[in-house]
Enzyme design. Sequence first.
Site, PDB file in Angstrom:
ATOM      1  N   ILE A   1      -7.452  12.172  -7.058  1.00  0.00           N
ATOM      2  CA  ILE A   1      -8.009  11.178  -7.985  1.00  0.00           C
ATOM      3  C   ILE A   1      -8.430   9.893  -7.278  1.00  0.00           C
ATOM      4  CG2 ILE A   1      -5.850  10.023  -8.664  1.00  0.00           C
ATOM      5  CD1 ILE A   1      -6.887  10.349 -11.619  1.00  0.00           C
TER       6      ILE A   1
ATOM      7  N   GLY B   1       4.808  15.694 -12.320  1.00  0.00           N
ATOM      8  CA  GLY B   1       5.332  15.748 -10.959  1.00  0.00           C
ATOM      9  C   GLY B   1       6.819  15.458 -10.967  1.00  0.00           C
TER      10      GLY B   1
ATOM     11  N   GLY C   1       3.984  10.452  -5.112  1.00  0.00           N
ATOM     12  CA  GLY C   1       3.001  11.150  -5.936  1.00  0.00           C
ATOM     13  C   GLY C   1       1.679  10.410  -6.032  1.00  0.00           C
ATOM     14  N   VAL C   2       1.092  10.506  -7.198  1.00  0.00           N
ATOM     15  CA  VAL C   2      -0.245   9.938  -7.392  1.00  0.00           C
ATOM     16  C   VAL C   2      -0.197   8.405  -7.298  1.00  0.00           C
ATOM     17  CG1 VAL C   2      -0.179   9.885  -9.939  1.00  0.00           C
ATOM     18  CG2 VAL C   2      -2.344  10.197  -8.756  1.00  0.00           C
ATOM     19  N   ASP C   3       0.909   7.814  -7.731  1.00  0.00           N
ATOM     20  CA  ASP C   3       1.086   6.353  -7.673  1.00  0.00           C
ATOM     21  C   ASP C   3       0.986   5.862  -6.219  1.00  0.00           C
ATOM     22  OD1 ASP C   3       1.744   3.797  -8.476  1.00  0.00           O
ATOM     23  OD2 ASP C   3       3.751   4.276  -9.194  1.00  0.00           O
TER      24      ASP C   3
ATOM     25  N   TYR D   1       8.451  13.517 -12.744  1.00  0.00           N
ATOM     26  CA  TYR D   1       9.006  13.372 -14.093  1.00  0.00           C
ATOM     27  C   TYR D   1       9.245  14.711 -14.799  1.00  0.00           C
ATOM     28  CZ  TYR D   1       8.647   8.241 -14.067  1.00  0.00           C
ATOM     29  OH  TYR D   1       8.814   6.900 -13.788  1.00  0.00           O
TER      30      TYR D   1
HETATM   31  P1  ADP Z   1       5.013  11.582 -12.623  1.00  0.00           P
HETATM   32  O1  ADP Z   1       6.100  10.677 -12.089  1.00  0.00           O
HETATM   33  O2  ADP Z   1       4.322  11.002 -13.858  1.00  0.00           O
HETATM   34  O3  ADP Z   1       5.479  12.981 -12.809  1.00  0.00           O
HETATM   35  P2  ADP Z   1       3.664  12.295 -10.100  1.00  0.00           P
HETATM   36  O4  ADP Z   1       2.765  11.426  -9.287  1.00  0.00           O
HETATM   37  O5  ADP Z   1       4.965  12.720  -9.504  1.00  0.00           O
HETATM   38  O6  ADP Z   1       3.876  11.513 -11.503  1.00  0.00           O
HETATM   39  O7  ADP Z   1       2.879  13.597 -10.542  1.00  0.00           O
HETATM   40  C1  ADP Z   1       1.856  13.614 -11.522  1.00  0.00           C
HETATM   41  C2  ADP Z   1       0.793  14.608 -11.100  1.00  0.00           C
HETATM   42  O8  ADP Z   1      -0.077  13.988 -10.154  1.00  0.00           O
HETATM   43  C3  ADP Z   1       1.332  15.875 -10.432  1.00  0.00           C
HETATM   44  O9  ADP Z   1       0.617  16.993 -10.958  1.00  0.00           O
HETATM   45  C4  ADP Z   1       0.977  15.654  -8.962  1.00  0.00           C
HETATM   46  O10 ADP Z   1       0.764  16.878  -8.280  1.00  0.00           O
HETATM   47  C5  ADP Z   1      -0.332  14.909  -9.115  1.00  0.00           C
HETATM   48  N1  ADP Z   1      -0.842  14.183  -7.940  1.00  0.00           N
HETATM   49  C6  ADP Z   1      -0.209  13.758  -6.821  1.00  0.00           C
HETATM   50  N2  ADP Z   1      -1.079  13.138  -5.985  1.00  0.00           N
HETATM   51  C7  ADP Z   1      -2.300  13.177  -6.603  1.00  0.00           C
HETATM   52  C8  ADP Z   1      -3.623  12.727  -6.260  1.00  0.00           C
HETATM   53  N3  ADP Z   1      -3.875  12.093  -5.106  1.00  0.00           N
HETATM   54  N4  ADP Z   1      -4.637  12.955  -7.151  1.00  0.00           N
HETATM   55  C9  ADP Z   1      -4.403  13.584  -8.319  1.00  0.00           C
HETATM   56  N5  ADP Z   1      -3.189  14.024  -8.693  1.00  0.00           N
HETATM   57  C10 ADP Z   1      -2.153  13.822  -7.850  1.00  0.00           C
END
Ligand code: ADP
Length: 176
Positions: free
Chosen positions: A17, A125, A38-40, A127
Site C-alpha cells: 500500500i 495481521g 506490519g502496514v503501520d 490483531y
Molecule cells: P493489524 O494490527 O490491524 O492487524 P497489521 O499491519 O498487522 O495490522 O496487518 C494488517 C494487514 O496489513 C495484514 O494483512 C498484513 O499482511 C498487511 N500488510 C502488511 N504490510 C503491508 C503493506 N506494506 N501493504 C499492504 N498491506 C500490508
Amino acid sequence: MEVRINNSILALVEGDITREETDAIVNAANSRLAGGGGVDGAIHRAGGPSIMQECRKIGRCPTGQAVITTAGNLKAKYVIHTVGPVYQGGTKGEAALLKSAHLESLKLVSAKKLKSAAFPAISTGVYGYPVDEAAHIALTTIIDYLKEHADIELVRFVLFGLKTYEIFAAELKKII
Ligand code: ADP
C-alpha cells in the site's frame, strides 16, 4: 479484480500500500498512534518522519475511529490512520468496531473531498481477525458507502500476499 458500484470503481489488488497513488491511503494504526510493525511500520518507513510528527500532535485515536495526516514522501496526499479491533473470539463487539473503522475512514475521504483511497486488510495481521470475516465486513461497508457517495471515484483494497487477496476476491464474488 474490479467491480463497478454505480459511478465508482472498487478494485482488489495484491501489493504494497505504500506505493499507492490514490489521494489517501489508510493505515491500520494502534490507538496510541505510536507506529509499530506490519502496514503501520511500512507506511512510516516509506513516508518519513513528518507523518509521526503529526500523529504525536493528534495524540491518540480510539478503536473504531480514524484521524488524518499528510503523507510525507508517499505518492498519496493523505494518510488516514484508523484503529481496528483486536480479535478476541468475535463476541466483544469486534464486527461493529471493524465496520466503524472503515466507515470513519470513508467519512474523512468525503470530508476532504478526495476522489480515491486505498485500504489494507485492517485487523487481519497482528490483531488476528479471521481474513474471511474481516473481508466481508470491509467489503460490505465500502460497497454500501459508495452507493451513497458517488463523488468517490475509486477505492482499492491493497492486499499483502496472494492468500489474503484470494480470500477477499472470494468474499467479493459472494457479495456481488
Ligand atoms: P493489524 O494490527 O490491524 O492487524 P497489521 O499491519 O498487522 O495490522 O496487518 C494488517 C494487514 O496489513 C495484514 O494483512 C498484513 O499482511 C498487511 N500488510 C502488511 N504490510 C503491508 C503493506 N506494506 N501493504 C499492504 N498491506 C500490508
